[in-house]
Design a protein around this motif. Structure first.
Motif, short mmCIF file in Angstrom:
data_model
loop_
_atom_site.label_atom_id
_atom_site.label_comp_id
_atom_site.label_asym_id
_atom_site.label_seq_id
_atom_site.Cartn_x
_atom_site.Cartn_y
_atom_site.Cartn_z
N THR A 110 0.96 -1.20 -0.19
CA THR A 110 0.06 0.17 -0.08
C THR A 110 0.85 1.43 -0.05
OG1 THR A 110 -1.66 -1.10 1.22
CG2 THR A 110 -2.05 1.21 1.21
N MET A 111 1.83 1.30 0.98
CA MET A 111 2.82 2.39 0.90
C MET A 111 3.66 2.71 -0.24
SD MET A 111 2.39 3.91 3.54
CE MET A 111 0.47 3.67 3.80
N ILE A 112 4.05 1.56 -0.81
CA ILE A 112 4.81 1.86 -2.25
C ILE A 112 4.02 2.24 -3.24
CG2 ILE A 112 6.04 0.43 -3.80
CD1 ILE A 112 7.24 -1.29 -1.58
N PHE A 113 2.79 1.68 -3.36
CA PHE A 113 1.76 2.18 -4.42
C PHE A 113 1.43 3.53 -4.15
CE2 PHE A 113 -2.79 3.01 -5.25
CZ PHE A 113 -2.49 2.96 -6.61
N LEU A 114 1.15 4.02 -3.04
CA LEU A 114 0.78 5.22 -2.90
C LEU A 114 2.09 6.40 -3.10
CD1 LEU A 114 -1.61 5.38 0.45
CD2 LEU A 114 -2.25 5.92 -2.00
N TRP A 115 3.01 5.81 -2.89
CA TRP A 115 4.43 6.68 -2.96
C TRP A 115 4.49 7.00 -4.64
CZ3 TRP A 115 8.85 5.71 -5.90
CH2 TRP A 115 9.83 6.83 -5.85
N ILE A 116 4.20 5.71 -5.43
CA ILE A 116 4.25 5.92 -7.00
C ILE A 116 3.20 6.61 -7.48
CG2 ILE A 116 4.16 4.56 -8.88
CD1 ILE A 116 5.65 2.46 -7.41
N TYR A 117 2.12 6.56 -6.86
CA TYR A 117 0.76 7.32 -7.48
C TYR A 117 0.87 8.57 -6.98
CZ TYR A 117 -4.13 8.09 -8.16
OH TYR A 117 -5.23 8.72 -8.66
N ASN A 118 1.43 9.20 -5.97
CA ASN A 118 1.80 10.66 -5.52
C ASN A 118 2.84 11.18 -6.07
OD1 ASN A 118 -0.53 11.60 -3.77
ND2 ASN A 118 0.00 9.30 -3.01
N THR A 119 3.94 10.55 -6.89
CA THR A 119 5.10 11.05 -7.27
C THR A 119 4.52 11.76 -8.65
OG1 THR A 119 6.28 9.55 -6.18
CG2 THR A 119 7.41 10.69 -7.89
N SER A 120 5.20 12.92 -8.90
CA SER A 120 4.84 13.45 -10.07
C SER A 120 5.53 12.67 -11.57
CB SER A 120 5.47 14.93 -10.34
OG SER A 120 6.73 15.00 -10.16
N ARG A 121 4.76 12.95 -12.58
CA ARG A 121 5.43 12.30 -13.75
C ARG A 121 6.69 12.80 -14.47
NH1 ARG A 121 0.46 10.10 -17.48
NH2 ARG A 121 -0.67 9.25 -15.92
N GLU A 122 6.99 13.95 -13.88
CA GLU A 122 8.35 14.62 -14.22
C GLU A 122 9.51 13.96 -13.39
OE1 GLU A 122 5.59 16.96 -13.17
OE2 GLU A 122 4.90 17.02 -15.55
N ARG A 123 9.04 13.67 -12.50
CA ARG A 123 10.15 13.08 -11.24
C ARG A 123 10.26 11.44 -11.51
NH1 ARG A 123 10.08 12.61 -5.09
NH2 ARG A 123 12.28 12.03 -4.80
N LEU A 124 8.97 10.89 -11.87
CA LEU A 124 8.84 9.52 -12.15
C LEU A 124 8.07 9.18 -13.24
CD1 LEU A 124 9.88 6.73 -10.67
CD2 LEU A 124 7.89 6.72 -9.48
N PRO A 125 8.95 9.18 -14.45
CA PRO A 125 7.94 8.85 -15.62
C PRO A 125 7.42 7.28 -15.58
CG PRO A 125 10.08 9.65 -16.40
CD PRO A 125 10.33 9.25 -14.70
N THR A 126 6.29 7.33 -16.35
CA THR A 126 5.48 5.91 -16.61
C THR A 126 6.49 4.99 -17.02
OG1 THR A 126 3.49 7.40 -16.50
CG2 THR A 126 3.49 4.86 -17.31
N ARG A 127 7.31 5.38 -18.11
CA ARG A 127 8.17 4.40 -18.76
C ARG A 127 9.24 3.61 -17.71
NH1 ARG A 127 7.55 1.36 -22.58
NH2 ARG A 127 7.96 2.38 -24.43
N THR A 128 9.63 4.49 -16.77
CA THR A 128 10.44 4.24 -15.63
C THR A 128 9.73 3.06 -14.95
OG1 THR A 128 11.68 6.12 -15.67
CG2 THR A 128 11.96 4.77 -13.78
N ILE A 129 8.66 3.23 -14.61
CA ILE A 129 7.90 2.28 -13.71
C ILE A 129 7.90 1.00 -14.53
CG2 ILE A 129 5.77 1.62 -12.51
CD1 ILE A 129 5.60 4.75 -11.89
N ILE A 130 7.38 0.94 -15.93
CA ILE A 130 7.07 -0.15 -16.48
C ILE A 130 8.32 -0.82 -16.75
CG2 ILE A 130 6.39 -0.91 -18.95
CD1 ILE A 130 4.47 1.63 -18.92
N ASN A 131 9.69 -0.20 -17.11
CA ASN A 131 10.84 -0.92 -17.40
C ASN A 131 11.26 -1.52 -15.97
OD1 ASN A 131 10.88 -0.08 -20.06
ND2 ASN A 131 12.17 1.70 -19.52
N ALA A 132 11.02 -0.93 -14.84
CA ALA A 132 11.48 -1.78 -13.50
C ALA A 132 10.50 -2.84 -13.34
CB ALA A 132 11.57 -0.47 -12.51
N LEU A 133 9.30 -2.68 -13.50
CA LEU A 133 8.58 -3.89 -13.29
C LEU A 133 8.83 -5.06 -14.34
CD1 LEU A 133 5.22 -2.32 -12.43
CD2 LEU A 133 6.43 -3.69 -10.79
#
Length: 143
Positions: A110-133
């Protein structure tokens, strides 16, 4: 009466305390979380890695003051509440340890999801999350 105009002064950026090669790239967190699974396993921390990862994310997330949650997030919170309430039925210390361990996974997720959800797309692009997963799942399949 005369008026004077003050020209704006340019401020220079202060030099960083670290050299350029020692700075972490933008969006490094998902890679550190998901692709370092073999390192966590070798250190013997793979069973406890999720709470260890989530704990440092909690303080900065709540320090921002504004926490956004997705629609229908209350359903997930009801599930978490149901799981916590189910702890009343535990009959032995070994079951309490297993229940606490599983609860720590749910709360960490829950905490990791909320952190990712609340981080701006400039700071954490969607592509970065997809590549890491994707890298995480490759590591899981290989492992």
């Amino acid at each position: 009466m005369t008026t004077t105009t003050v020209a704006p002064t340019r401020s220079r950026a202060l030099p960083s305390a670290r050299p350029g090669w020692a700075q972490l790239p933008e969006g490094w967190q998902p890679y550190a979380v998901f692709t370092l699974l073999p390192v966590w396993w070798l250190l013997g921390l793979s069973f406890f890695m999720w709470p260890l990862i989530a704990l440092p994310l909690v303080y900065p997330m709540f320090r921002r003051g504004e926490l956004h949650v997705p629609r229908r997030f209350g359903i997930w919170l009801l599930f978490i509440g149901w799981m916590i309430a189910s702890g009343v039925e535990l009959s032995s210390p070994s079951r309490m340890i297993a229940w606490s361990w599983r609860l720590s996974f749910y709360l960490s997720a829950t905490m990791i999801f909320l952190w990712i959800y609340n981080t701006s797309r400039e700071r954490l692009p969607t592509r970065t999350i997809i590549n890491a997963l994707a890298a995480y799942w490759v590591i899981v399949i290989i492992g």
